[in-house]
Structures are given as C-alpha cells and as structure tokens.
Design an enzyme around this catalytic site. Structure first.
Site, PDB file in Angstrom:
ATOM      1  N   ASP A 153      30.412  69.787 121.703  1.00  0.00           N
ATOM      2  CA  ASP A 153      30.366  68.401 122.139  1.00  0.00           C
ATOM      3  C   ASP A 153      28.952  68.095 122.640  1.00  0.00           C
ATOM      4  OD1 ASP A 153      31.464  65.873 122.800  1.00  0.00           O
ATOM      5  OD2 ASP A 153      31.656  66.496 124.881  1.00  0.00           O
ATOM      6  N   ASP A 192      27.843  64.946 125.026  1.00  0.00           N
ATOM      7  CA  ASP A 192      27.792  64.485 126.417  1.00  0.00           C
ATOM      8  C   ASP A 192      28.620  65.409 127.316  1.00  0.00           C
ATOM      9  OD1 ASP A 192      26.285  61.864 126.280  1.00  0.00           O
ATOM     10  OD2 ASP A 192      27.818  61.522 124.772  1.00  0.00           O
TER      11      ASP A 192
END
Length: 267
Positions: A13, A15
């Site tokens: 991922d 953020d």
C-alpha cells in the site's frame, strides 16, 4: 518470513506505509531501493482514484521516493480493467477526476451521460451535487453502478474528508441500488495486480496499514500479509478482527533486510 517458499513478489500500500501526506515514512526509500536492486517484482497499490500513475510517481518523487510509473496500481486502473473485461468498449458516466477518466479512456471506454452502460463513482475533492444527481437519475434509468473503492473518508491536514464510500451510500439511499466496489478490500484488485506483474500468490507478500482493506484483501487473495503500524491500525486494534495478518511490524524499515533476489524460475 517464516513460510517455506521464498518471497519473489511484493505488493505494498502507499499511504500509511510509504508516505504520510507529502512526507516519506522512514525506511521507505531504502525499501524501494532494495526492491529495485534485488530484481524483485513489485507494485505500489492505492485505493485513491483521483490521480493517474504519472501523477502519483511525481508525488512520490517529491517525497524522495523513486517508483516507476508502471509499478503503481490504482483502484481506477483496476476498475477500468474490470469494466473492459466485463463489457469491452462500453460507455460510462463518471463522477471523479483524471485518474479514473484517463484509465477508462485507455481501455477504450466512451464517457457520456447519454444512456451509459455504467455509472462509475470515483474519488474527488470537489463532489458536485449536479453530477451526483445525474448519477442517481442514470442509475434509476438502468445504468449499472460501479465504485472504485469503499473508503468512507480520506485524510487531509484539516481532518477526514468524505470519500467514495460515503457518496456511494448517498446514491444507494436515493436509488436502492448497491454499487460493486472494485478496490480494496475486494481481492480482485490483488489478483489483477498479480496478473500485471506475473506474480504468484504463494510467493507474494502484501504490506498494508489497514486491517479492513489491505490485510483482508491480501488474505482473501491467498497472499502472506504484513501489517505496519505507521498508518491507520494500531497494535491493540489487531485482536478486534476475526482474522490476523501473517506478521505485524512497526514500519516498512523493519522489512528492508528481508528483500532478497528472487529464486530462479523453475524450467
């Protein structure tokens, strides 16, 4: 990693794992550099459908992180791929920004408000009441309802902002029609990512900061999962979920030394 098969492919991922807003998380640059030097296949994933991969590459570069454009996989790209597979060269009315409109154009979709096959709801910082009203009317008249991701809020320096999931709930309340969400936690996004880089679930790890999106979608796609504690989920929150990640670590910095060249492919 404790599993017997070496890790050959990494999904991570963005953020909360690599960056916070515009700031790189300590260890992220070293982790990405190690991935590149080792020759491991990898993709950076994000549910954010506002930006194109080119935009996100520039954003990451400003934070000091070097990620090639073709190593970024967004919910907008996954949505466009899904629609192209379901109904090639179809049409859509889009509520969203360049990330989703560009992705749909690239797969041959026509964007229109005249009897579209789909209404596609993406993320934007400036949701228009007029656009939402048009989407509601088109869905009532038979357009299929697709949303890029179910995230109810997004981060901002001033606090949470309403995101795709919240606006999707509004449209559902008005139409009685539930959307099909393509982004995480739908494992479809993970499987599309694996196909994109010819990875295999048995030798792939998903790194994320959220139990309810990153970890569950990785688990349901058959991947090993690592939760980092630099984002949304705290260590004490993990026990509240009915599933667990393969591992929990403090941050991406703890994984730098675990990136090694992938084993040679069997003939």
């Amino acid at each position: 990693m404790t599993d017997t098969r070496p890790v050959a492919t990494w999904l991570t991922d963005m953020d909360g794992v690599l960056v916070h807003e515009e700031d790189a998380i300590p260890g992220a640059a070293e982790f990405l550099q190690r991935l590149t030097e080792s020759g491991c296949k990898f993709l950076v994933l994000t549910n954010n459908s506002i930006y194109t991969p080119r935009d996100l590459r520039a954003r990451l570069a400003e934070s000091g992180l070097d990620v090639p454009e073709d190593r970024i996989w967004t919910s907008a790209l996954a949505t466009a791929q899904f629609l192209s597979d379901q109904r090639p060269n179809g049409s859509a009315y889009v509520v969203g920004e360049a990330g989703i409109t560009t992705a749909l154009h690239q797969v041959g979709y026509v964007l229109t408000r005249s009897r579209p096959d789909y209404v596609v709801l993406g993320e934007t910082r400036t949701y228009s009441f007029e656009a939402i009203t048009t989407a509601i009317q088109l869905i009532v008249n038979g357009a299929r309802f697709i949303a890029t991701n179910p995230d109810p809020t997004g981060p901002s320096p001033a606090g949470p902002l309403p995101a795709t999931g919240s606006v999707a709930a509004l449209i559902t309340r008005a139409t009685g029609v539930e959307p099909y969400f393509v982004g995480k936690p739908n494992p479809l996004m993970m499987r599309n990512a694996l196909n994109r880089i010819e990875g295999h679930s048995e030798t792939t790890v998903m790194i994320g900061d959220r139990m309810d999106t990153d970890v569950v979608s990785g688990m349901e796609a058959g991947l090993r999962t690592i939760l980092v504690l630099t984002g949304s989920t705290r260590r004490e929150d993990v026990e509240r979920f009915p599933y667990r990640p393969t591992r929990v670590v403090d941050s991406i910095a703890d994984l730098v030394d675990e990136v090694v060249p992938p084993p040679p492919e069997e003939e």
